[in-house]
Design a protein around this motif. Structure first.
Motif: not given
Ligand SMILES: O=C1O[C@H](COP(=O)(O)O)[C@@H](O)[C@H](O)[C@H]1O
Length: 248
Positions: A201, A204-205, A208-209, A212, A238, A241-244
């Motif tokens: 976890s 996660q941020p 995303h950076e 995405d 885990e 999770t934040k990747v779209e």
């Protein structure tokens, strides 16, 4: 385009990494007597232990005596120091190999702790021993988007922008310990394959950076952009999770 393998807890990431490395090993050994690998420190070493030592399907197929193992970065500390990438790899992997051993290339420990000129010399000596082409680079990804010891902050831009020197002294590292050596982009450009491993976890941020926002100020995202065709990411769900995005 980079390849991304997203693993659930049931879907064993270390085993998939092991299978990937076995395929790379066999490819390299069909053309050469040695398989040249350069590894990171950090969380990667335990993934290597689980995938290559503990896994009974993979372990017997690893031809350790034909592996040459280099480090993509190393902390300038004694080899038995808890921060040493070599030391961590020795404890996790090398100490478990009783029959066949790889050829491993640590930094010159006799120059450690002596000062800036010696730190530059450690980097230069490592550059001199590093082969031009590494078959497989195995990289980590810090929560700040660094990889190897290529950090994203302004103060360390000199490392990511280096075009000639292949190994450099990284001073005042934002992550301790402060003095390190690191490979630079020319080594990545010449490598045959690059694999990243990112789990948990805390990542996660930054995932995303990287995926995405594709923020190429981050060394990891820049490597995706520059060398995408030969880059494979091994991540767990885990971390992702934040990747779209679905296009990598
Ligand atoms: O300091 C380092 O950190 C990175 C990332 O480590 P991780 O534990 O977050 O995976 C690592 O790849 C690098 O080799 C190491 O020196």
């Amino acid at each position: 385009m980079v390849a991304v393998h997203i693993h659930t807890p049931q879907d064993n990431l270390p085993e998939k990494l092991g299978e990937y490395l076995l395929a790379e090993q066999d490819k390299a050994l069909s053309q050469s007597k040695t398989f040249k690998v350069a590894i990171s420190g950090g969380s990667l070493v335990n993934v290597l232990k689980t995938g290559l030592i503990d896994n009974s399907k993979i372990a017997p197929k690893i031809k350790w005596d034909q592996w040459e193992i280099y480090f993509v970065d190393e902390r300038i500390v004694p080899l038995n120091h808890p921060d040493s990438n070599y030391g961590a790899f020795k404890v996790a992997v090398l100490d478990h190999l009783t029959v066949k051993q790889p050829k491993v290339f640590p930094l010159n420990a006799s120059l450690v702790g002596k000062g800036p000129e010696e730190n530059k010399k450690i980097a230069k000596e490592y550059e001199d021993l590093l082969p031009k082409t590494i078959d497989s680079l195995l990289l980590g990804c810090g929560p700040d988007g660094h990889t190897c010891s290529l950090f994203p902050d302004e103060e360390h831009k000199y490392l990511i922008e280096e075009k000639t020197q292949r190994v450099m002294w990284c001073y005042d590292s934002p992550k301790p310990p402060s003095d390190r050596i690191t490979v630079t982009l020319p080594v990545l450009a010449d490598a045959k394959q690059i694999a990243f491993v990112a789990e948990g976890s805390s990542k996660q941020p930054i995932m995303h950076e990287i995926f995405d926002l594709k923020n190429t100020k981050l060394p990891t995202a820049l490597i995706n952009k520059l060398y995408g065709e030969k880059v494979t990411w091994f991540v767990n769900d885990e971390a992702f999770t934040k990747v779209e995005t679905k296009t990598f």
